[in-house]
Structures are given as C-alpha cells and as structure tokens.
Write a protein that holds these residues in place. Sequence first.
Motif, PDB file in Angstrom:
ATOM      1  N   LEU A   1      -0.279   7.650   3.112  1.00  0.00           N
ATOM      2  CA  LEU A   1       1.049   7.404   3.688  1.00  0.00           C
ATOM      3  C   LEU A   1       1.064   7.690   5.189  1.00  0.00           C
ATOM      4  O   LEU A   1       1.634   6.920   5.965  1.00  0.00           O
ATOM      5  N   THR A   2       0.435   8.777   5.596  1.00  0.00           N
ATOM      6  CA  THR A   2       0.392   9.114   7.022  1.00  0.00           C
ATOM      7  C   THR A   2      -0.315   8.024   7.808  1.00  0.00           C
ATOM      8  O   THR A   2       0.173   7.574   8.859  1.00  0.00           O
ATOM      9  N   PHE A   3      -1.452   7.565   7.310  1.00  0.00           N
ATOM     10  CA  PHE A   3      -2.208   6.527   8.010  1.00  0.00           C
ATOM     11  C   PHE A   3      -1.398   5.245   8.145  1.00  0.00           C
ATOM     12  O   PHE A   3      -1.282   4.673   9.234  1.00  0.00           O
ATOM     13  N   HIS A   4      -0.808   4.783   7.051  1.00  0.00           N
ATOM     14  CA  HIS A   4      -0.106   3.501   7.086  1.00  0.00           C
ATOM     15  C   HIS A   4       1.217   3.579   7.847  1.00  0.00           C
ATOM     16  O   HIS A   4       1.577   2.633   8.553  1.00  0.00           O
ATOM     17  N   TRP A   5       1.943   4.684   7.749  1.00  0.00           N
ATOM     18  CA  TRP A   5       3.165   4.809   8.539  1.00  0.00           C
ATOM     19  C   TRP A   5       2.824   4.899  10.026  1.00  0.00           C
ATOM     20  O   TRP A   5       3.568   4.396  10.867  1.00  0.00           O
ATOM     21  N   ALA A   6       1.710   5.536  10.355  1.00  0.00           N
ATOM     22  CA  ALA A   6       1.301   5.604  11.763  1.00  0.00           C
ATOM     23  C   ALA A   6       1.030   4.209  12.306  1.00  0.00           C
ATOM     24  O   ALA A   6       1.425   3.880  13.430  1.00  0.00           O
TER      25      ALA A   6
ATOM     26  N   VAL B   1       0.845  -1.203   0.000  1.00  0.00           N
ATOM     27  CA  VAL B   1       0.000   0.000   0.000  1.00  0.00           C
ATOM     28  C   VAL B   1       0.877   1.249   0.000  1.00  0.00           C
ATOM     29  O   VAL B   1       0.610   2.208  -0.740  1.00  0.00           O
ATOM     30  N   VAL B   2       1.929   1.233   0.810  1.00  0.00           N
ATOM     31  CA  VAL B   2       2.839   2.381   0.856  1.00  0.00           C
ATOM     32  C   VAL B   2       3.527   2.562  -0.492  1.00  0.00           C
ATOM     33  O   VAL B   2       3.650   3.690  -0.991  1.00  0.00           O
ATOM     34  N   ALA B   3       3.956   1.475  -1.108  1.00  0.00           N
ATOM     35  CA  ALA B   3       4.616   1.568  -2.424  1.00  0.00           C
ATOM     36  C   ALA B   3       3.665   2.142  -3.474  1.00  0.00           C
ATOM     37  O   ALA B   3       4.073   2.983  -4.292  1.00  0.00           O
ATOM     38  N   VAL B   4       2.410   1.713  -3.460  1.00  0.00           N
ATOM     39  CA  VAL B   4       1.426   2.247  -4.405  1.00  0.00           C
ATOM     40  C   VAL B   4       1.179   3.732  -4.132  1.00  0.00           C
ATOM     41  O   VAL B   4       1.101   4.544  -5.064  1.00  0.00           O
ATOM     42  N   ALA B   5       1.093   4.111  -2.853  1.00  0.00           N
ATOM     43  CA  ALA B   5       0.896   5.523  -2.510  1.00  0.00           C
ATOM     44  C   ALA B   5       2.082   6.371  -2.958  1.00  0.00           C
ATOM     45  O   ALA B   5       1.905   7.509  -3.416  1.00  0.00           O
ATOM     46  N   VAL B   6       3.284   5.828  -2.863  1.00  0.00           N
ATOM     47  CA  VAL B   6       4.471   6.551  -3.345  1.00  0.00           C
ATOM     48  C   VAL B   6       4.389   6.736  -4.862  1.00  0.00           C
ATOM     49  O   VAL B   6       4.693   7.812  -5.388  1.00  0.00           O
ATOM     50  N   LEU B   7       3.966   5.696  -5.572  1.00  0.00           N
ATOM     51  CA  LEU B   7       3.805   5.822  -7.030  1.00  0.00           C
ATOM     52  C   LEU B   7       2.746   6.859  -7.390  1.00  0.00           C
ATOM     53  O   LEU B   7       2.916   7.627  -8.339  1.00  0.00           O
ATOM     54  N   VAL B   8       1.666   6.896  -6.639  1.00  0.00           N
ATOM     55  CA  VAL B   8       0.622   7.906  -6.868  1.00  0.00           C
ATOM     56  C   VAL B   8       1.176   9.302  -6.598  1.00  0.00           C
ATOM     57  O   VAL B   8       0.889  10.249  -7.338  1.00  0.00           O
TER      58      VAL B   8
ATOM     59  N   TRP C   1      13.062   1.605  11.900  1.00  0.00           N
ATOM     60  CA  TRP C   1      11.937   2.221  12.591  1.00  0.00           C
ATOM     61  C   TRP C   1      12.052   3.738  12.596  1.00  0.00           C
ATOM     62  O   TRP C   1      11.072   4.432  12.370  1.00  0.00           O
ATOM     63  N   ILE C   2      13.233   4.259  12.822  1.00  0.00           N
ATOM     64  CA  ILE C   2      13.421   5.710  12.901  1.00  0.00           C
ATOM     65  C   ILE C   2      13.119   6.385  11.561  1.00  0.00           C
ATOM     66  O   ILE C   2      12.555   7.476  11.519  1.00  0.00           O
ATOM     67  N   VAL C   3      13.464   5.738  10.459  1.00  0.00           N
ATOM     68  CA  VAL C   3      13.182   6.316   9.140  1.00  0.00           C
ATOM     69  C   VAL C   3      11.673   6.299   8.875  1.00  0.00           C
ATOM     70  O   VAL C   3      11.116   7.254   8.326  1.00  0.00           O
ATOM     71  N   ALA C   4      10.994   5.229   9.302  1.00  0.00           N
ATOM     72  CA  ALA C   4       9.536   5.171   9.168  1.00  0.00           C
ATOM     73  C   ALA C   4       8.883   6.258  10.012  1.00  0.00           C
ATOM     74  O   ALA C   4       7.900   6.877   9.589  1.00  0.00           O
TER      75      ALA C   4
END
Length: 195
Positions: free
Chosen positions: A147-152, A30-37, A95-98
């Motif tokens: 991205l905010t939702f999934h990284w959270a 999901v994060v990869a797709v959001a980055v592509l978007v 974790w810190i980068v996320a």
Amino acid sequence: MAEFAEYEGDLRKAERKVAGEIDPGARAVVVAVAVLVAILSLILPHTGTASGIDVLTFSPDAVAERVTITSKVFVYLLVIFGIGASVLALLTRRWIVAWIALCGSAVSCVAGMLAWWSRNTPGVGGVEPPSGVGIGLILGWLAALVLTFHWARVVWARSTYHLALEEERRKEAAAREDVLRSLQHKPEQTTDTDD
C-alpha cells in the motif's frame, strides 16, 4: 481575449477540481487486493492463538500471548490507514485522502517491523514472548508495504501533474500580461515633418 476572460473563472474551478482528483488506473486493483489481504491478516493468527482482531480488541488471547504496544499500534494503523483511508481514497479519488493513506501506511510499515521484532526479542527481565510471529502479522506487514509503495506512486504522479499545471498557468499568465502590456504601452506614432 475577451471571450476567454468570460470563462476564466469556470475554467479555474474545473481545473482545481481535476487537480484534486487522482486516477490510480491499474494500481487501484493492486491497492484493492492489498486492502483485502490486510483485512484477511486481521482474521489470521497475529501471534500464537491471538488474531489481529484479538490484538485490536485486547482480548484475553492477546493478553495471554503478551502482545506488546508495537503490535497494537501496528494493527490500529493498518485498520485506520491501510484499510480505512485506502478504501476512502479509492472511493472518493481525492488526492488529499490518498496522501493521508500514504503517510499512515508508511508509519504502519515501521510499526509492523517493530511488532515483528518485538515478537522475537526478550522483554523486560529476559521474559520471552510465548510465541513468535504469526502469518497474520506477516501478511499485514506485507500489505502495508504494498500500500505504501502504490500510494506513493499515485501521490507522486499527482504532484508532478500539479507542478506541470502550475507551470502552464504561469506561462499563460505571463503571455496575457505581455499582450496587455503591449496594448497599453503602444508607442505613439509621431509624424515628423521636416520641410
């Protein structure tokens, strides 16, 4: 107990390494797709004829569309945190980068909302922007929200894991202390001989 103490340092190093890593699981897709978007949103019109790349580079199209500072801030945050930090977090699984990707994406959500608002609000002296919100701005803002939702979720899961790990470590240390204390303070056996 002595055998465990021999490997305790190695176990702590391994534990610290594992504790600093993330495993996003299916969220990585999901994060990869959001980055592509988010990348796609830079190519599409941000407002009028100005694309996200035009806003990023301050091109003549961006100047002609009277792109505001909020749009510029949003696009920069989206590129740095939404794309850059997210890709880095997926590749390194640190974790810190996320956590950095989460914080930057959260701020970019606010900046995206302000950028959207600024495209529909008259400026100084009642001068309205020549064009409204473009599909690039909408997609970029939605990508930042995802991205905010999934990284959270990923960061919060690691935080819970860290707390559980620390609690387990405290319990083990307390158990070891109890064993050592009981060995050191063993009551001396006295024999009472009353004849």
